[in-house]
Design a protein around this motif. Structure first.
Motif, PDB file in Angstrom:
ATOM      1  N   UNK A  73      41.472  85.139  68.083  1.00 13.12           N
ATOM      2  CA  UNK A  73      42.852  85.314  68.512  1.00 13.12           C
ATOM      3  C   UNK A  73      43.778  85.673  67.350  1.00 13.12           C
ATOM      4  N   UNK A  74      43.225  85.943  66.187  1.00 14.97           N
ATOM      5  CA  UNK A  74      44.056  86.218  65.016  1.00 14.97           C
ATOM      6  C   UNK A  74      44.743  87.576  65.141  1.00 14.97           C
ATOM      7  N   UNK A  75      46.025  87.603  64.850  1.00 10.85           N
ATOM      8  CA  UNK A  75      46.813  88.824  64.930  1.00 10.85           C
ATOM      9  C   UNK A  75      46.492  89.725  63.739  1.00 10.85           C
ATOM     10  N   UNK A  76      46.132  90.973  63.962  1.00  8.96           N
ATOM     11  CA  UNK A  76      45.810  91.849  62.839  1.00  8.96           C
ATOM     12  C   UNK A  76      47.034  92.482  62.189  1.00  8.96           C
ATOM     13  N   UNK A  77      48.166  92.509  62.871  1.00  8.15           N
ATOM     14  CA  UNK A  77      49.345  93.201  62.357  1.00  8.15           C
ATOM     15  C   UNK A  77      50.023  92.403  61.258  1.00  8.15           C
ATOM     16  N   UNK A  78      50.989  93.036  60.559  1.00  6.16           N
ATOM     17  CA  UNK A  78      51.646  92.399  59.434  1.00  6.16           C
ATOM     18  C   UNK A  78      52.915  91.648  59.757  1.00  6.16           C
ATOM     19  N   UNK A  79      53.471  91.801  60.952  1.00  7.28           N
ATOM     20  CA  UNK A  79      54.706  91.101  61.261  1.00  7.28           C
ATOM     21  C   UNK A  79      55.262  91.503  62.619  1.00  7.28           C
ATOM     22  N   UNK A  80      56.282  90.774  63.052  1.00  6.02           N
ATOM     23  CA  UNK A  80      56.971  91.087  64.303  1.00  6.02           C
ATOM     24  C   UNK A  80      58.330  90.395  64.300  1.00  6.02           C
ATOM     25  N   UNK A  81      59.193  90.847  65.190  1.00  8.32           N
ATOM     26  CA  UNK A  81      60.540  90.286  65.289  1.00  8.32           C
ATOM     27  C   UNK A  81      60.549  89.140  66.289  1.00  8.32           C
ATOM     28  N   UNK A  82      61.241  88.070  65.936  1.00  5.24           N
ATOM     29  CA  UNK A  82      61.381  86.916  66.825  1.00  5.24           C
ATOM     30  C   UNK A  82      62.836  86.455  66.806  1.00  5.24           C
ATOM     31  N   UNK A  83      63.176  85.609  67.748  1.00  3.08           N
ATOM     32  CA  UNK A  83      64.511  85.025  67.816  1.00  3.08           C
ATOM     33  C   UNK A  83      64.479  83.619  67.232  1.00  3.08           C
ATOM     34  N   UNK A  84      65.582  83.199  66.642  1.00  2.00           N
ATOM     35  CA  UNK A  84      65.670  81.829  66.150  1.00  2.00           C
ATOM     36  C   UNK A  84      67.031  81.234  66.481  1.00  2.00           C
ATOM     37  N   UNK A  85      67.059  79.921  66.523  1.00  2.00           N
ATOM     38  CA  UNK A  85      68.333  79.205  66.616  1.00  2.00           C
ATOM     39  C   UNK A  85      68.172  77.862  65.920  1.00  2.00           C
ATOM     40  N   UNK A  86      69.224  77.426  65.273  1.00  2.00           N
ATOM     41  CA  UNK A  86      69.191  76.107  64.646  1.00  2.00           C
ATOM     42  C   UNK A  86      69.373  75.060  65.743  1.00  2.00           C
ATOM     43  N   UNK A  87      68.653  73.959  65.614  1.00  2.00           N
ATOM     44  CA  UNK A  87      68.709  72.891  66.615  1.00  2.00           C
ATOM     45  C   UNK A  87      68.918  71.559  65.902  1.00  2.00           C
ATOM     46  N   UNK A  88      69.147  70.528  66.685  1.00  2.00           N
ATOM     47  CA  UNK A  88      69.344  69.191  66.141  1.00  2.00           C
ATOM     48  C   UNK A  88      68.180  68.834  65.222  1.00  2.00           C
ATOM     49  N   UNK A  89      68.450  68.444  63.980  1.00  2.00           N
ATOM     50  CA  UNK A  89      67.363  68.109  63.040  1.00  2.00           C
ATOM     51  C   UNK A  89      66.430  67.021  63.556  1.00  2.00           C
ATOM     52  N   UNK A  90      66.908  66.166  64.446  1.00  2.00           N
ATOM     53  CA  UNK A  90      66.035  65.133  65.006  1.00  2.00           C
ATOM     54  C   UNK A  90      64.864  65.724  65.771  1.00  2.00           C
ATOM     55  N   UNK A  91      65.009  66.971  66.238  1.00  2.00           N
ATOM     56  CA  UNK A  91      63.913  67.633  66.941  1.00  2.00           C
ATOM     57  C   UNK A  91      62.704  67.854  66.034  1.00  2.00           C
ATOM     58  N   UNK A  92      62.920  67.859  64.726  1.00  6.60           N
ATOM     59  CA  UNK A  92      61.831  68.107  63.784  1.00  6.60           C
ATOM     60  C   UNK A  92      61.222  66.829  63.218  1.00  6.60           C
TER      61      UNK A  92
END
Length: 197
Positions: A73-92
């Motif tokens: 299942x390893x991705x052969x490509x070098x990268x892709x675009x994704x979305x991010x958002x900061x969330x409550x630090x307690x989630x980590x």
């Protein structure tokens, strides 16, 4: 300070390191990521999603839905675009697995500038209220002692933690291993410290 949300270009990073000295032996490194922007004292927990459906394992999972250790299942490509958002630090907090307190484990020898900045300039921030200093020299946990240190009195101008053993010791630390998942093989290798083969 990190923007609250946006797009980011993701590439695989398969060797754990931390510019602010978070100890890889006390966190789940497969949920850590290198970030191209400066991180503040509150925006340390980021949720990343792939519009189509970090470290290498996270990167692979976002693209395929499977961990990097599933070699077909390893991705052969070098990268892709994704979305991010900061969330409550307690989630980590769920990714901190090596401290009894549940606080973020930092190197007492190499994290002091980041920590003192948070304590002095953002005293109500998540990091200022939820850090722990350990006498481990490198983020791969190969040097030092597996012990908690006393936080210096930053307001009084002190910037060295007090530890049971010498702060910043280069003694070999055993039993606090960090394991990388290598790209593109998906195999596990032990992280090495400074100067180690």
């Amino acid at each position: 300070m990190l923007a609250a949300a946006g797009e980011i270009w993701l590439t695989p990073h398969d060797l754990y390191s931390s510019s602010v000295g978070v100890l890889g032996c006390k966190v789940n490194v497969n949920h850590m990521a290198y970030w191209p922007e400066a991180i503040g004292c509150d925006d340390i927990c980021v949720e990343v999603t792939n519009p189509k459906n970090g470290l290498f394992n996270n990167w692979n999972y976002l693209e395929t839905g499977h961990p990097a250790t599933e070699k077909d299942q390893i991705v052969p490509s070098g990268g892709f675009t994704a979305n991010y958002k900061t969330v409550d630090p307690n989630n980590c907090r769920q990714f901190i697995n090596g401290t009894a307190s549940g606080k973020i484990p930092f190197s007492a020898a190499t994290s002091i500038n980041y920590i003192s900045n948070c304590v002095l300039n953002a005293p109500n921030s998540f990091v200022a209220k939820n850090f722990e200093l350990w006498n481990v020299y490198d983020s791969q946990c190969n040097l030092g002692y597996n012990e908690i240190c006393e936080t210096p009195d930053f307001k009084a101008g002190f910037n060295q933690a007090k530890c049971p053993h010498t702060l910043g010791s280069q003694d070999k630390l055993v039993g606090q291993d960090v394991w990388n998942i290598r790209y593109p093989s998906g195999t596990f290798t032990e992280a090495k410290g400074p100067g180690e083969p």
